[in-house]
Motif scaffolding. Structure first.
Motif, PDB file in Angstrom:
ATOM      1  N   SER A   5       0.823  -1.211   0.000  1.00  0.00           N
ATOM      2  CA  SER A   5       0.000   0.000   0.000  1.00  0.00           C
ATOM      3  C   SER A   5       0.857   1.261   0.000  1.00  0.00           C
ATOM      4  CB  SER A   5      -0.945  -0.003   1.202  1.00  0.00           C
ATOM      5  OG  SER A   5      -0.221   0.061   2.412  1.00  0.00           O
ATOM      6  N   SER A   6       1.997   1.252   0.683  1.00  0.00           N
ATOM      7  CA  SER A   6       2.848   2.437   0.683  1.00  0.00           C
ATOM      8  C   SER A   6       3.390   2.709  -0.719  1.00  0.00           C
ATOM      9  CB  SER A   6       3.994   2.282   1.683  1.00  0.00           C
ATOM     10  OG  SER A   6       4.779   1.160   1.372  1.00  0.00           O
ATOM     11  N   TYR A   9       0.673   4.422  -2.838  1.00  0.00           N
ATOM     12  CA  TYR A   9       0.491   5.846  -2.543  1.00  0.00           C
ATOM     13  C   TYR A   9       1.652   6.683  -3.086  1.00  0.00           C
ATOM     14  CZ  TYR A   9      -3.490   4.539   0.249  1.00  0.00           C
ATOM     15  OH  TYR A   9      -4.695   4.037   0.645  1.00  0.00           O
ATOM     16  N   LEU A  12       0.996   7.008  -6.810  1.00  0.00           N
ATOM     17  CA  LEU A  12      -0.061   8.000  -7.038  1.00  0.00           C
ATOM     18  C   LEU A  12       0.458   9.424  -6.856  1.00  0.00           C
ATOM     19  CD1 LEU A  12      -3.124   6.292  -5.335  1.00  0.00           C
ATOM     20  CD2 LEU A  12      -2.760   6.680  -7.777  1.00  0.00           C
ATOM     21  N   PHE A  13       1.340   9.624  -5.879  1.00  0.00           N
ATOM     22  CA  PHE A  13       1.911  10.955  -5.655  1.00  0.00           C
ATOM     23  C   PHE A  13       2.737  11.390  -6.866  1.00  0.00           C
ATOM     24  CE2 PHE A  13       5.345  13.732  -4.274  1.00  0.00           C
ATOM     25  CZ  PHE A  13       4.629  14.739  -3.651  1.00  0.00           C
ATOM     26  N   ILE A  50       5.026   9.178   5.305  1.00  0.00           N
ATOM     27  CA  ILE A  50       4.772   7.757   5.031  1.00  0.00           C
ATOM     28  C   ILE A  50       5.749   6.875   5.810  1.00  0.00           C
ATOM     29  CG2 ILE A  50       4.812   5.988   3.216  1.00  0.00           C
ATOM     30  CD1 ILE A  50       2.400   7.775   2.989  1.00  0.00           C
ATOM     31  N   SER A 105      -1.622  15.544  -1.654  1.00  0.00           N
ATOM     32  CA  SER A 105      -0.657  14.759  -0.877  1.00  0.00           C
ATOM     33  C   SER A 105      -1.190  14.495   0.532  1.00  0.00           C
ATOM     34  CB  SER A 105       0.703  15.449  -0.822  1.00  0.00           C
ATOM     35  OG  SER A 105       0.658  16.601  -0.029  1.00  0.00           O
ATOM     36  N   LEU A 108      -3.659  11.649   0.231  1.00  0.00           N
ATOM     37  CA  LEU A 108      -2.969  10.360   0.116  1.00  0.00           C
ATOM     38  C   LEU A 108      -2.411   9.910   1.464  1.00  0.00           C
ATOM     39  CD1 LEU A 108      -1.102  10.869  -3.280  1.00  0.00           C
ATOM     40  CD2 LEU A 108      -3.061   9.387  -2.837  1.00  0.00           C
ATOM     41  N   GLU A 109      -1.861  10.856   2.225  1.00  0.00           N
ATOM     42  CA  GLU A 109      -1.343  10.522   3.555  1.00  0.00           C
ATOM     43  C   GLU A 109      -2.470  10.084   4.483  1.00  0.00           C
ATOM     44  OE1 GLU A 109       0.527  14.137   4.639  1.00  0.00           O
ATOM     45  OE2 GLU A 109       2.214  13.844   3.280  1.00  0.00           O
ATOM     46  N   LEU A 111      -5.384   8.706   3.605  1.00  0.00           N
ATOM     47  CA  LEU A 111      -5.832   7.374   3.201  1.00  0.00           C
ATOM     48  C   LEU A 111      -4.854   6.295   3.660  1.00  0.00           C
ATOM     49  CD1 LEU A 111      -7.133   8.147  -0.397  1.00  0.00           C
ATOM     50  CD2 LEU A 111      -8.494   7.681   1.647  1.00  0.00           C
ATOM     51  N   TYR A 112      -3.565   6.590   3.580  1.00  0.00           N
ATOM     52  CA  TYR A 112      -2.550   5.636   4.030  1.00  0.00           C
ATOM     53  C   TYR A 112      -2.656   5.393   5.533  1.00  0.00           C
ATOM     54  CZ  TYR A 112       1.960   3.470   4.854  1.00  0.00           C
ATOM     55  OH  TYR A 112       2.952   2.610   5.244  1.00  0.00           O
ATOM     56  N   LYS A 115      -5.687   3.332   6.393  1.00  0.00           N
ATOM     57  CA  LYS A 115      -5.438   1.916   6.084  1.00  0.00           C
ATOM     58  C   LYS A 115      -4.580   1.275   7.176  1.00  0.00           C
ATOM     59  CE  LYS A 115      -4.265  -1.117   2.371  1.00  0.00           C
ATOM     60  NZ  LYS A 115      -5.048  -1.341   1.193  1.00  0.00           N
TER      61      LYS A 115
END
Length: 132
Positions: A5-6, A9, A12-13, A50, A105, A108-109, A111-112, A115
């Motif tokens: 998953s990391s 992300y 995606l970034f 992350i 960003s 995304l952070e 969502l990470y 999770k």
């Protein structure tokens, strides 16, 4: 082959970066050095968040939410300092070109970290059931 998953992300970034750079070049805005410096700093902050969240997940899985909130406050404080240092207000439509990538960003952070929290709760619940 399963992607971590990391890694997803981070991909995606960088996809956001390349898409924004293409739009930047099409619009012929100029200020490429400011753009690159901003994205280098934003990338550094993104990777830092992350990485720290992954470390917190392994050492203190119950405190991921607190770590995320602290990192977001730190990131916001640092971004205000960098915005003044880079003179981002000189770039036309700087609010669109610099605040939107920051918010993406941040999304995304978030969502990470959600999770990580969801995966952490499953592990904590299983440990609690085994102890009882």
């Amino acid at each position: 082959m399963k992607i971590k998953s990391s890694t997803l992300y981070v991909i995606l970034f960088f996809l956001m970066f390349f898409l924004h750079f293409v739009i930047w070049q099409i619009l012929e805005i100029g200020f490429e050095t400011t753009f690159v410096k901003y994205y280098l700093f934003l990338t550094l902050l993104f990777m830092m968040v992350i990485t720290i969240l992954s470390i917190i997940k392994k050492t203190f899985p119950t405190y991921i939410g607190f770590a995320f909130m602290g990192l977001v406050m730190f990131k916001l404080m640092i971004m205000f300092l960098v915005m003044k240092k880079l003179n981002l207000s000189e770039v036309p439509n700087y609010k669109i070109h610099f605040i939107v990538p920051y918010l993406v960003s941040l999304l995304l952070e978030t969502l990470y970290s959600v999770k990580l929290i969801q995966n952490g709760e499953v592990g904590v619940t299983e440990k609690d059931e085994k102890n009882q």
